[in-house]
Design a protein around this motif. Structure first.
Motif, mmCIF file in Angstrom:
data_model
loop_
_atom_site.group_PDB
_atom_site.id
_atom_site.type_symbol
_atom_site.label_atom_id
_atom_site.label_comp_id
_atom_site.label_asym_id
_atom_site.label_seq_id
_atom_site.Cartn_x
_atom_site.Cartn_y
_atom_site.Cartn_z
ATOM 1 N N SER A 3 0.844 -1.198 0.000
ATOM 2 C CA SER A 3 0.000 0.000 0.000
ATOM 3 C C SER A 3 0.877 1.245 0.000
ATOM 4 O O SER A 3 2.083 1.193 0.267
ATOM 5 C CB SER A 3 -0.917 -0.007 1.226
ATOM 6 O OG SER A 3 -0.119 0.098 2.413
ATOM 7 N N GLY A 5 0.852 3.653 2.121
ATOM 8 C CA GLY A 5 1.361 3.922 3.463
ATOM 9 C C GLY A 5 2.602 3.116 3.769
ATOM 10 O O GLY A 5 3.565 3.620 4.349
ATOM 11 N N LEU A 8 5.518 4.444 1.799
ATOM 12 C CA LEU A 8 5.960 5.733 2.359
ATOM 13 C C LEU A 8 6.805 5.506 3.600
ATOM 14 O O LEU A 8 7.873 6.117 3.759
ATOM 15 C CB LEU A 8 4.749 6.604 2.674
ATOM 16 C CG LEU A 8 5.042 7.931 3.382
ATOM 17 C CD1 LEU A 8 5.958 8.817 2.524
ATOM 18 C CD2 LEU A 8 3.728 8.687 3.681
ATOM 19 N N ALA A 9 6.372 4.589 4.456
ATOM 20 C CA ALA A 9 7.123 4.319 5.683
ATOM 21 C C ALA A 9 8.478 3.727 5.356
ATOM 22 O O ALA A 9 9.506 4.098 5.944
ATOM 23 C CB ALA A 9 6.321 3.395 6.594
ATOM 24 N N GLN A 19 9.243 10.562 11.525
ATOM 25 C CA GLN A 19 8.012 11.184 11.041
ATOM 26 C C GLN A 19 8.046 12.701 11.250
ATOM 27 O O GLN A 19 7.558 13.467 10.408
ATOM 28 C CB GLN A 19 6.805 10.562 11.741
ATOM 29 C CG GLN A 19 6.509 9.140 11.322
ATOM 30 C CD GLN A 19 5.231 8.608 11.967
ATOM 31 O OE1 GLN A 19 4.707 9.158 12.947
ATOM 32 N NE2 GLN A 19 4.726 7.470 11.425
ATOM 33 N N ARG A 35 -1.054 9.375 9.575
ATOM 34 C CA ARG A 35 -2.280 8.956 8.908
ATOM 35 C C ARG A 35 -1.969 8.410 7.504
ATOM 36 O O ARG A 35 -2.598 7.452 7.065
ATOM 37 C CB ARG A 35 -3.259 10.124 8.822
ATOM 38 C CG ARG A 35 -3.852 10.491 10.200
ATOM 39 C CD ARG A 35 -4.662 11.793 10.109
ATOM 40 N NE ARG A 35 -5.763 11.671 9.170
ATOM 41 C CZ ARG A 35 -6.956 11.105 9.435
ATOM 42 N NH1 ARG A 35 -7.173 10.611 10.642
ATOM 43 N NH2 ARG A 35 -7.904 11.045 8.526
ATOM 44 N N TRP A 36 -0.995 9.007 6.827
ATOM 45 C CA TRP A 36 -0.664 8.512 5.484
ATOM 46 C C TRP A 36 -0.021 7.134 5.542
ATOM 47 O O TRP A 36 -0.348 6.241 4.741
ATOM 48 C CB TRP A 36 0.298 9.469 4.779
ATOM 49 C CG TRP A 36 -0.313 10.838 4.507
ATOM 50 C CD1 TRP A 36 -1.621 11.136 4.465
ATOM 51 C CD2 TRP A 36 0.410 12.030 4.275
ATOM 52 N NE1 TRP A 36 -1.808 12.451 4.217
ATOM 53 C CE2 TRP A 36 -0.562 13.058 4.082
ATOM 54 C CE3 TRP A 36 1.748 12.379 4.219
ATOM 55 C CZ2 TRP A 36 -0.213 14.376 3.832
ATOM 56 C CZ3 TRP A 36 2.097 13.692 3.950
ATOM 57 C CH2 TRP A 36 1.125 14.699 3.750
ATOM 58 N N GLU A 37 0.914 6.979 6.523
ATOM 59 C CA GLU A 37 1.590 5.695 6.620
ATOM 60 C C GLU A 37 0.632 4.604 7.131
ATOM 61 O O GLU A 37 0.855 3.405 6.882
ATOM 62 C CB GLU A 37 2.799 5.798 7.555
ATOM 63 C CG GLU A 37 3.931 6.652 6.966
ATOM 64 C CD GLU A 37 5.152 6.691 7.873
ATOM 65 O OE1 GLU A 37 5.079 6.166 9.010
ATOM 66 O OE2 GLU A 37 6.200 7.244 7.444
ATOM 67 N N SER A 38 -0.428 4.979 7.845
ATOM 68 C CA SER A 38 -1.427 4.011 8.353
ATOM 69 C C SER A 38 -2.538 3.777 7.343
ATOM 70 O O SER A 38 -3.508 3.049 7.637
ATOM 71 C CB SER A 38 -2.034 4.521 9.665
ATOM 72 O OG SER A 38 -1.035 4.735 10.629
ATOM 73 N N ASP A 39 -2.420 4.407 6.162
ATOM 74 C CA ASP A 39 -3.425 4.303 5.095
ATOM 75 C C ASP A 39 -4.793 4.775 5.560
ATOM 76 O O ASP A 39 -5.834 4.343 5.045
ATOM 77 C CB ASP A 39 -3.532 2.858 4.580
ATOM 78 C CG ASP A 39 -2.265 2.431 3.834
ATOM 79 O OD1 ASP A 39 -1.692 3.280 3.083
ATOM 80 O OD2 ASP A 39 -1.854 1.264 3.963
ATOM 81 N N LYS A 40 -4.789 5.714 6.540
ATOM 82 C CA LYS A 40 -6.045 6.296 6.991
ATOM 83 C C LYS A 40 -6.395 7.552 6.202
ATOM 84 O O LYS A 40 -7.511 8.045 6.299
ATOM 85 C CB LYS A 40 -5.963 6.636 8.486
ATOM 86 C CG LYS A 40 -5.824 5.405 9.373
ATOM 87 C CD LYS A 40 -5.765 5.802 10.851
ATOM 88 C CE LYS A 40 -5.651 4.558 11.751
ATOM 89 N NZ LYS A 40 -5.610 4.941 13.206
ATOM 90 N N MET A 42 -5.000 9.932 2.449
ATOM 91 C CA MET A 42 -4.179 9.944 1.222
ATOM 92 C C MET A 42 -3.824 11.397 0.883
ATOM 93 O O MET A 42 -4.719 12.252 0.772
ATOM 94 C CB MET A 42 -4.957 9.312 0.068
ATOM 95 C CG MET A 42 -4.136 9.120 -1.190
ATOM 96 S SD MET A 42 -2.938 7.779 -0.967
ATOM 97 C CE MET A 42 -2.260 7.744 -2.620
#
Length: 270
Positions: A3, A5, A8-9, A19, A35-40, A42
């Motif tokens: 994904s 996220g 990105l991580a 971060q 939030r982006w790295e947790s795919d919560k 975009m």
């Protein structure tokens, strides 16, 4: 494929950023990174391009290669940017060879500056020539003043009170191409170095003996006769004064010696 996220991580950790550090580089909050790295959530397309540059990872190419790019409300409010049309491919001829590109005729050269320079140079040359002509000294008249004989001998003549004396004829001849107008002729009679007498003849007095109003190279020379019966005299000096055609005021002179000897033995015996 992982994904967004997760990728990105992984890219952030590969660059050694926390971060918080990545959030500072992107000018966003650490919560956004989380939030982006947790795919919560975009990020928008512009932020993804910025992340790709910071982490040196092609997020933009991978994420939006097969799907339309989401547009944020801020981007939708921006005015549309005009799209430049690509130049058409060069035309080809029937044999497949590229058609020759049209050539542009060179614009006609402007010769105004060259003409101005040439004209200025010509004017300067003319002025220089005229300046040289005017600065050069104008020629002067040359008058020869000489007696028919450099020595005058005693003669017997009834015109003299004492019955004898000297006479001398002076010739005035213009030897130049410049006309000369006499003003006066002065004759001076000397005893040694002492001037005993002086006679001045004006232009009006000598004009009847001249060939014209001026003495020129082609005119007949002027002849003037001088005499004295003062037996102590030793010489006669004659000078002519006047102005030539070029405005020069000039003086020319000649002299004759008076000898105590007789011109011939017969006169002496008488």
């Amino acid at each position: 494929m992982d994904s967004f996220g997760a990728r990105l991580a992984n890219a952030r950790k590969a660059k050694g950023y926390t971060q918080e550090q990545l959030a500072e580089l992107l000018a966003v909050s650490r919560t956004s990174i989380f939030r982006w790295e947790s795919d919560k959530a975009m990020p928008d397309y512009g932020t993804i391009q910025q992340i790709s540059r910071v982490l040196e990872y092609p997020f933009a190419d991978q994420e939006f290669a097969s799907q339309p790019v989401p547009v944020s409300p801020a981007e939708s409010a921006m005015p549309a940017v005009p799209v430049l049309q690509a130049e058409p491919a060069p035309q080809t001829e029937a044999d497949g060879q590229p058609a020759p590109m049209p050539t542009l005729s060179p614009a006609p050269k402007k010769h105004t500056k060259a003409w101005v320079i040439a004209l200025s140079g010509l004017c300067l040359a003319v002025l220089c020539v005229l300046g040289v002509v005017f600065l050069l000294p104008k020629p002067s008249a040359e008058i020869s003043v000489a007696p028919l004989s450099p020595v005058s001998y005693l003669i017997s003549n009834d015109v003299f009170e004492s019955g004898c004396g000297w006479d001398a004829t002076f010739v005035f001849q213009n030897t130049s191409n410049v006309a000369f107008t006499p003003e006066m002729v002065v004759s001076m009679f000397y005893e040694g170095d002492r001037m005993d007498n002086k006679i001045v003849q004006t232009y009006d007095e000598i004009r009847p003996w001249m060939d014209g109003d001026q003495l020129t190279k082609d005119s007949t020379p002027l002849h003037l006769l001088y005499g004295t019966d003062q037996m102590y005299m030793t010489r006669i000096d004659v000078a002519i004064f006047g102005t030539d055609a070029n405005g020069h005021y000039l003086r020319f002179g000649g002299t004759v010696e008076l000898s105590q000897e007789w011109e011939n033995q017969t006169a002496a015996l008488e």
